[in-house]
Design an enzyme around this catalytic site. Structure first.
Site, short mmCIF file in Angstrom:
data_model
loop_
_atom_site.label_atom_id
_atom_site.label_comp_id
_atom_site.label_asym_id
_atom_site.label_seq_id
_atom_site.Cartn_x
_atom_site.Cartn_y
_atom_site.Cartn_z
N HIS A 71 -12.72 -16.90 2.66
CA HIS A 71 -12.79 -15.48 3.28
C HIS A 71 -12.87 -15.50 5.14
CE1 HIS A 71 -12.36 -11.41 2.37
NE2 HIS A 71 -13.18 -11.15 3.32
N HIS B 26 -1.78 -7.61 -2.02
CA HIS B 26 -3.08 -7.21 -1.09
C HIS B 26 -2.78 -8.21 0.12
CE1 HIS B 26 -7.06 -6.56 0.62
NE2 HIS B 26 -7.11 -8.05 0.42
N PHE B 27 -2.64 -9.62 0.28
CA PHE B 27 -2.98 -10.37 1.25
C PHE B 27 -1.70 -10.34 2.27
CE2 PHE B 27 -2.06 -14.08 -1.77
CZ PHE B 27 -0.92 -14.57 -1.11
N ARG C 44 0.60 -13.70 -10.81
CA ARG C 44 0.89 -14.22 -9.32
C ARG C 44 1.44 -15.65 -9.83
NH1 ARG C 44 -4.13 -15.63 -5.90
NH2 ARG C 44 -2.49 -16.51 -4.38
#
Lengths: 176, 559
Positions: free
Chosen positions: B232, B383-384, B446
């Site tokens: 993170h 999202h990323f 994914r």
């Protein structure tokens, strides 16, 4: 030494604090009161000896013990092995709106398992037993999908689960 | 205060210093964007391959090799080299002094670059198809891990140059606040030192020895916990320079002043302290971490919302002030007056829009009780890509357009084309990631090369078709935009020289530029101690437990 904070900025910071606080309270409430936790059982097993009765965690994941069964307390337990490239047993059947406990161990590398439209989702890390407690609210056939890359055949790794009405569900000894 | 800033601005850097720094910055950017150019078509290929609409493209070997390469180049090489180049430029021009050591900086550059080349060989030849997260016990060729370790070690040289240069400046300027952009940059260097510890120990103590056969087995649970310590913080390492452009370059470009210097510093220290010791929200679905630790990390994760929302406020307020100075009226009327033909202004606006939606998606991921619905579904790449590929990389583009004429001395090839490129990237990112978010919600995993395998779930398979069609258009738009970016930079080197005034580097001033800031907002040592304590609390036991829970370890596997 104080810093300069604009009055508008001060209001915004109070709002941020309120948003964060509300999020914390909601999540902690559901965790503490409704017992909503991710799978976190910290239980070790010898992944290289799943087929043997001896060794760390031995016996539970032997071939004869896989499938759906009831534990002594009457809880439905699904015991599965994740191995490249499938989940064993490949087809399972469980009743709708009934608590089910999944216990899954990897035979080789890292896997994941998820059932679409449900909160059944866990990593299956070699060396550890993944345990998920859930109940299904939708009837029908759903795939159990491996959701962590486990090798070149990863996209082919899945099983099927059938969610049936409670009165149609019959427990078959051994493999279900 | 005006006097003091003028005095600082008057300290002229010698031509030798600017030239040698420009060379260093240029080559760091060169590697960053070369990696980007190589990884970009791979991304487009993966989308087309995965859509299942081009059977001739389908090949699991090529897919996973290219996905692994795409991830490593985009996430580790583009980001790290951009950040290093931008940091060197910032250190020299904001501190108005030479780098602590140019030789040291170049040594780091070469260690990293040799590492990248080493890692690229097994990646491109299909000998490291284990994706950019390289989770054991699947193993790649040992050269991949050695290359990766060298990339990290080389980047630590950059961190040292940033920290030592700042400390030297602080000694020479006692009591003065470190220039805002440099304070953010040096905190980001420290953030990277702290957060790269996890992956570095995983690679050095577990992956390299096991891949070389020096160790027979390893505990994949420990590997995942160590990796999560990096997973993170690294995202904020990538994002930080994007924020710095908004805080310290945008205000001038948009025609105003920064709304608040002090709150920016508050946001920076919070980004530093709350982005690292919270990585276990990546392990919510993992069996080897107990629930209490996950809950603790959830609490810290939501604290990151505070600096993010402060940043949103400060940047939008800054833009509003500029808009009103330009004659904008009404609640939203000021938005119309901004100069969207300026790449920095346009990119910041588009970036904030992507951050708003991407950040909201991040809240779902971070929610302890909601994560199960989207964990490892296609939602996650959605999202990323929106947060990193969109929010962050669009700022890298804008920063490159801003910096390129300054370091090369050539005029930007075409401002109009640059604006078109940014718009295309923005549109391409939405058209790609929105279907991905949706696909995740309707159960698509994914990290699969094909979706045709789930034949027994025919109905589910067909429900994905429409979104899978749409994402192709997004990917092709991104491909065009990315190539356009490379083309613009390349053509810039053939443009006539800019005049010297345009090569001048200066950063935005706040409405109330502080003469002094509280010591804690100018400190590095204090925040390092705070990080040590927080990190020991949140990661101490979860790491140490592996020495006594007695996990039967795993032998390495191929893939």
């Amino acid at each position: 030494m104080a810093i300069h904070i604009d009055p508008l900025e001060r209001k915004w910071i109070i709002m941020i604090a309120a948003i964060v606080l509300l999020t914390w309270v909601l999540i902690i409430y559901y965790a503490a009161v409704q017992n909503v936790h991710p799978p976190s059982n910290v239980e070790v097993i010898d992944s290289s000896r799943l087929h043997l009765a001896s060794g760390v965690g031995g016996g539970e994941f032997m071939e004869d013990n896989l499938g759906v069964h009831r534990d002594p307390d009457g809880l439905l337990v699904v015991t599965m092995v994740a191995a490249r490239y499938g989940f064993y047993p490949q087809h399972i059947e469980v009743p709708v709106n009934t608590p089910v406990r999944f216990r899954i161990a990897s035979f080789d590398v890292l896997h994941g398992i998820m059932i679409p439209f449900s909160n059944m989702n866990t990593m299956v890390v070699p060396g550890y037993i993944a345990e998920v407690n859930t109940s299904f609210t939708k009837l029908g056939d759903f795939p159990l999908i491996c959701d962590e890359y486990c090798g070149l055949g990863h996209a082919y790794m899945y099983g099927m689960i059938k969610i049936v009405p409670k009165d149609e569900f019959k427990l078959i000894a051994g493999v279900n | 205060m005006a006097t003091s800033s003028r005095v600082i601005n008057n300290i002229a850097l010698s031509t030798e210093t600017t030239d040698s720094t420009n060379k260093l910055v240029f080559w760091n950017f060169f590697v960053a964007f070369a990696a980007f150019a190589l990884a970009l078509p791979m991304g487009a290929y993966q989308v087309l391959e995965r859509s299942g609409m081009f059977p001739a493209l389908e090949n699991a070997l090529v897919y996973y090799s290219s996905t692994s390469t795409h991830g490593v180049l985009m996430a580790y090489v583009l980001s790290t080299y951009f950040i290093m180049g931008f940091g060197y430029h910032t250190a020299v021009h904001s501190l108005k002094q030479k780098l602590f050591s140019l030789k040291f900086a170049w040594t780091g550059f070469w260690i990293s670059t040799i590492g990248v080349v080493l890692a690229a060989i097994p990646l491109l030849t299909g000998n490291a198809s284990i994706l950019y997260t390289f989770y054991p016990p699947e193993f790649a060729h040992p050269v991949f891990y050695i290359g990766a370790a060298m990339l990290i070690v080389g980047s630590w040289f950059w961190c040292v140059v940033m920290v030592v240069s700042t400390v030297q400046w602080k000694k020479a300027n006692p009591g003065k606040p470190v220039p805002l952009i440099m304070y953010g940059t040096v905190l980001n260097a420290l953030l990277w030192l702290w957060t790269s510890m996890g992956v570095a120990s995983e690679v050095v103590f577990q992956l390299i020895p096991t891949s070389l056969g020096l160790a027979d087995t390893l505990d994949p649970g420990l590997s995942r916990v160590l990796f999560s310590e990096t997973l993170h913080g690294i995202v904020y390492f990538w994002l930080f320079p994007a924020y710095l452009v908004m805080y310290t370059i945008l205000p001038k470009e948009v025609g105003g002043k920064l709304f608040s210097d002090e709150m920016a510093r508050v946001a920076f220290v919070m980004l530093f302290i709350f982005s690292v010791p919270i990585g276990m929200h990546h392990l919510y679905m993992d069996p080897m971490v107990a629930a209490g630790w996950k809950l603790l990390h959830m609490i810290g994760t939501f604290m990151v919302a505070v600096p993010t929302l402060i940043t949103g406020f400060t940047i939008i307020a800054t833009m509003e002030i500029a808009g009103r100075l330009r004659g904008g009226k009404g609640l939203f009327g000021w938005l119309k007056t901004l100069d969207y033909q300026n790449p920095i202004v346009l990119a910041s606006t588009l970036s904030l829009l992507m951050l708003t939606v991407g950040g909201w998606g991040g809240v779902i991921n971070a929610a302890y009780s909601l994560d199960a619905l989207i964990h490892n579904t296609q939602w996650i790449p959605g999202h990323f890509h929106l947060i990193y590929g969109g929010t962050t990389v669009i700022m890298y583009f804008a920063a490159a357009y801003w910096i390129w004429p300054k370091i090369t001395g050539h005029q930007l090839f075409s401002k109009k084309l640059a604006i078109l490129q940014l718009w295309l990237w923005f549109i391409g990112m939405w058209v790609t990631t929105m279907p991905w978010h949706y696909l995740g919600l309707i159960g698509q995993p994914r990290r699969v090369d094909t979706l045709q395998a789930y034949q027994q779930a025919e109905e589910l398979l067909r429900s994905w078709d429409f979104s899978m069609l749409i994402m192709n258009f997004g990917a092709l738009t991104l491909l065009i935009s990315g190539l356009l970016f490379i083309y613009i930079l390349f053509m810039t080197s053939r443009q006539p020289a800019v005049n010297e005034a345009e090569r001048e580097v200066s950063y935005a001033v706040a409405i109330h530029p502080p003469l002094q800031v509280p010591k804690v907002l100018n400190s590095l040592a204090f925040w390092n101690w705070a990080m040590l304590i927080y990190l020991a609390t949140s990661y101490g036991y979860p790491v140490l437990q592996f020495w006594f829970i007695g996990t039967p370890e795993s032998a390495p596997w191929g893939y």
